[in-house]
Design a protein around this motif. Structure first.
Motif, PDB file in Angstrom:
ATOM      1  N   PHE A  27      -7.082 -17.235  11.635  1.00  0.00           N
ATOM      2  CA  PHE A  27      -7.847 -18.852  10.897  1.00  0.00           C
ATOM      3  C   PHE A  27      -9.217 -18.283  12.386  1.00  0.00           C
ATOM      4  N   ARG A  28      -9.717 -17.287  13.377  1.00  0.00           N
ATOM      5  CA  ARG A  28     -10.961 -17.497  14.064  1.00  0.00           C
ATOM      6  C   ARG A  28     -11.202 -16.034  13.283  1.00  0.00           C
ATOM      7  N   TYR A  29     -11.035 -15.244  13.110  1.00  0.00           N
ATOM      8  CA  TYR A  29     -11.521 -13.447  12.498  1.00  0.00           C
ATOM      9  C   TYR A  29     -10.516 -13.290  11.599  1.00  0.00           C
ATOM     10  N   PRO A  30     -10.849 -13.889  10.397  1.00  0.00           N
ATOM     11  CA  PRO A  30      -9.948 -13.640   9.123  1.00  0.00           C
ATOM     12  C   PRO A  30     -10.283 -12.836   8.699  1.00  0.00           C
ATOM     13  N   GLY A  31     -11.973 -11.794   9.004  1.00  0.00           N
ATOM     14  CA  GLY A  31     -11.653 -10.533   8.501  1.00  0.00           C
ATOM     15  C   GLY A  31     -12.185 -11.119   7.085  1.00  0.00           C
ATOM     16  N   ARG A  32     -11.509  -9.437   5.888  1.00  0.00           N
ATOM     17  CA  ARG A  32     -12.107  -9.630   4.498  1.00  0.00           C
ATOM     18  C   ARG A  32     -10.643 -10.282   3.736  1.00  0.00           C
ATOM     19  N   LYS A  33     -11.153 -11.060   2.956  1.00  0.00           N
ATOM     20  CA  LYS A  33      -9.856 -11.230   2.286  1.00  0.00           C
ATOM     21  C   LYS A  33      -9.938 -10.104   0.633  1.00  0.00           C
ATOM     22  N   PRO A  34      -8.186 -10.303   1.388  1.00  0.00           N
ATOM     23  CA  PRO A  34      -7.229  -9.282   0.614  1.00  0.00           C
ATOM     24  C   PRO A  34      -7.796  -9.185  -0.833  1.00  0.00           C
ATOM     25  N   VAL A  35      -7.423  -8.051  -1.599  1.00  0.00           N
ATOM     26  CA  VAL A  35      -7.558  -7.810  -2.679  1.00  0.00           C
ATOM     27  C   VAL A  35      -6.306  -8.612  -3.581  1.00  0.00           C
ATOM     28  N   PRO A  36      -6.906  -9.143  -4.606  1.00  0.00           N
ATOM     29  CA  PRO A  36      -5.216 -10.509  -4.892  1.00  0.00           C
ATOM     30  C   PRO A  36      -4.654  -9.503  -4.750  1.00  0.00           C
ATOM     31  N   ASP A  37      -2.799  -9.670  -5.232  1.00  0.00           N
ATOM     32  CA  ASP A  37      -1.749  -9.113  -5.319  1.00  0.00           C
ATOM     33  C   ASP A  37      -1.808  -8.840  -7.207  1.00  0.00           C
ATOM     34  N   ARG A  38      -2.008  -9.676  -7.742  1.00  0.00           N
ATOM     35  CA  ARG A  38      -2.011  -9.508  -9.754  1.00  0.00           C
ATOM     36  C   ARG A  38      -3.021  -7.949  -9.517  1.00  0.00           C
ATOM     37  N   GLN A  39      -4.089  -8.134  -9.029  1.00  0.00           N
ATOM     38  CA  GLN A  39      -5.274  -6.897  -9.511  1.00  0.00           C
ATOM     39  C   GLN A  39      -5.023  -5.981  -8.821  1.00  0.00           C
ATOM     40  N   VAL A  40      -4.341  -5.841  -7.561  1.00  0.00           N
ATOM     41  CA  VAL A  40      -3.466  -4.764  -7.108  1.00  0.00           C
ATOM     42  C   VAL A  40      -2.255  -4.291  -8.356  1.00  0.00           C
ATOM     43  N   GLY A  66      -9.117   3.369  -4.521  1.00  0.00           N
ATOM     44  CA  GLY A  66      -7.877   3.290  -4.646  1.00  0.00           C
ATOM     45  C   GLY A  66      -6.970   2.955  -3.761  1.00  0.00           C
ATOM     46  N   MET A  67      -6.734   3.421  -2.400  1.00  0.00           N
ATOM     47  CA  MET A  67      -5.906   3.730  -1.151  1.00  0.00           C
ATOM     48  C   MET A  67      -5.625   2.131  -0.609  1.00  0.00           C
ATOM     49  N   THR A  68      -6.209   0.884  -0.881  1.00  0.00           N
ATOM     50  CA  THR A  68      -6.276  -0.222  -1.005  1.00  0.00           C
ATOM     51  C   THR A  68      -4.907  -0.219  -1.741  1.00  0.00           C
ATOM     52  N   TYR A  69      -4.921  -0.235  -3.291  1.00  0.00           N
ATOM     53  CA  TYR A  69      -3.447   0.184  -4.005  1.00  0.00           C
ATOM     54  C   TYR A  69      -2.784   0.681  -4.304  1.00  0.00           C
ATOM     55  N   TRP A  70      -3.050   2.313  -3.583  1.00  0.00           N
ATOM     56  CA  TRP A  70      -1.794   2.527  -2.620  1.00  0.00           C
ATOM     57  C   TRP A  70      -0.905   1.818  -1.403  1.00  0.00           C
ATOM     58  N   ARG A  71      -1.521   1.798  -0.542  1.00  0.00           N
ATOM     59  CA  ARG A  71      -0.741   0.759   0.607  1.00  0.00           C
ATOM     60  C   ARG A  71       0.008   0.178   0.021  1.00  0.00           C
ATOM     61  N   ARG A  72      -0.710  -0.967  -0.905  1.00  0.00           N
ATOM     62  CA  ARG A  72      -0.068  -2.506  -1.299  1.00  0.00           C
ATOM     63  C   ARG A  72       1.211  -1.406  -2.002  1.00  0.00           C
ATOM     64  N   LEU A  73       1.589  -0.444  -2.700  1.00  0.00           N
ATOM     65  CA  LEU A  73       2.755  -0.290  -3.548  1.00  0.00           C
ATOM     66  C   LEU A  73       3.388   0.651  -2.491  1.00  0.00           C
ATOM     67  N   ARG A  74       3.008   0.628  -1.331  1.00  0.00           N
ATOM     68  CA  ARG A  74       3.722   1.622   0.152  1.00  0.00           C
ATOM     69  C   ARG A  74       4.086  -0.294   0.514  1.00  0.00           C
ATOM     70  N   GLY A  80      11.214  -3.864  -0.305  1.00  0.00           N
ATOM     71  CA  GLY A  80      12.391  -3.633  -1.395  1.00  0.00           C
ATOM     72  C   GLY A  80      11.710  -4.663  -2.586  1.00  0.00           C
ATOM     73  N   ILE A  81      10.786  -4.970  -3.045  1.00  0.00           N
ATOM     74  CA  ILE A  81      10.239  -5.527  -3.876  1.00  0.00           C
ATOM     75  C   ILE A  81      10.514  -5.069  -5.166  1.00  0.00           C
ATOM     76  N   ARG A  82      10.392  -3.843  -5.649  1.00  0.00           N
ATOM     77  CA  ARG A  82      10.582  -3.348  -6.856  1.00  0.00           C
ATOM     78  C   ARG A  82      12.172  -3.311  -6.686  1.00  0.00           C
ATOM     79  N   GLN A  83      12.898  -3.762  -6.229  1.00  0.00           N
ATOM     80  CA  GLN A  83      14.247  -3.326  -6.533  1.00  0.00           C
ATOM     81  C   GLN A  83      15.026  -4.731  -6.474  1.00  0.00           C
ATOM     82  N   ARG A  84      14.552  -5.741  -6.037  1.00  0.00           N
ATOM     83  CA  ARG A  84      14.206  -7.196  -6.422  1.00  0.00           C
ATOM     84  C   ARG A  84      13.940  -7.489  -7.705  1.00  0.00           C
TER      85      ARG A  84
END
Length: 269
Positions: A27-40, A66-74, A80-84
């Motif tokens: 709330f106080r220091y929100p930082g940069r808005k993350p890339v939307p999951d669907r875009q990732v 690209g590192m943002t996408y790599w980290r989200r995949l990791r 376990g998202i892919r397995q579920r």
């Protein structure tokens, strides 16, 4: 002309969105808005389909670092998202009676690899580094589980791990199903010790003997797994293993299996 294969359809996104963890901003220091999951997810599919390196994701298509996408995949793979997701899709097919539990089919082709701890010298390719994709499908060729090993790993060592990796599949009354009635393998799995281990799991092993001629055994049923492997390696990122980390390549494998399973569901419509 159809939509680009890396564009996530609304039908697929509805299933994935329910499984993804929710991002909570401070709330106080929100930082940069993350890339939307669907875009990732679209960017990840772009890498999977084209084989491009993460840092070369085209900015003109709206992709960011690209590192943002790599980290989200990791992180998704670790959670376990892919397995579920795969289990959810398999349950839909099972509910529609589109999974053939009368038999499962196994194959383990070798793939080229450039680096990573999951590579090994191939004994049939002059010691070149490689990996193996060990795949088990149902009788229709729908992927049930996939395992990544080094190219020097004997196929037969992964037969039992593959059978144990089949998830419990819901969708029908009663207990979840996770065992086929029989399993079809090639001559590389001709070993009585492993036959006994398969029988101990109440599964009938069907493996051609090494001394029998080709064309007289279970090959008439095993073509489905070869077709599925051809589809799997139609994703350019999976043709050669570029990842240093095995979990990243395994995440791509699971994602590809989810996409192929989703195609089977679309064929029901």
């Amino acid at each position: 002309m159809g939509a680009s294969p890396w564009i996530v359809s609304d039908d697929l996104w509805e299933r994935i969105e329910l499984l993804l963890p929710k991002w909570e901003r401070r709330f106080r220091y929100p930082g940069r808005k993350p890339v939307p999951d669907r875009q990732v997810l679209c960017g990840t599919l772009f890498v999977l389909h084209t084989g491009i390196q993460w840092e070369h994701l085209p900015q003109e298509l709206g992709f960011g670092s690209g590192m943002t996408y790599w980290r989200r995949l990791r992180d998704w793979n670790k959670a376990g998202i892919r397995q579920r997701l795969h289990e959810v899709l398999l349950a839909e097919l099972n509910a529609a009676a589109r999974l053939d539990w009368s038999r499962a089919v196994v194959d383990s082709p070798r793939q080229g690899a450039k680096r990573g701890l999951h590579t090994g010298p191939s004994p049939v390719d002059r010691g070149r580094a490689g990996s193996k994709h060990h795949l088990i499908t149902d009788g229709h060729g729908t992927p049930l589980a996939v395992i990544l090993t080094g190219g020097n790993r004997n196929d037969i060592t992964q037969l039992i791990p593959l059978l144990d990796a089949v998830p419990p599949v819901r969708g029908r009354p009663g207990q979840p199903r996770h065992k086929p009635q029989s399993v079809f393998t090639d001559r590389g799995n001709d070993h009585d010790v492993y036959r006994d281990q398969v029988r101990a799991r109440r599964i009938l092993p069907v493996t051609a003997r090494r001394s029998t001629p080709h064309g007289s055994g279970p090959g008439v049923y095993r073509w489905v797994v070869e077709r599925t492997l051809a589809w799997l390696h139609g994703f350019k990122r999976l043709r050669i293993c570029w990842e240093r980390r095995a979990d990243i390549h395994q995440a791509f494998l699971k994602l590809a299996c989810c996409l192929m399973t989703h195609r089977q569901i679309n064929s029901l419509c």
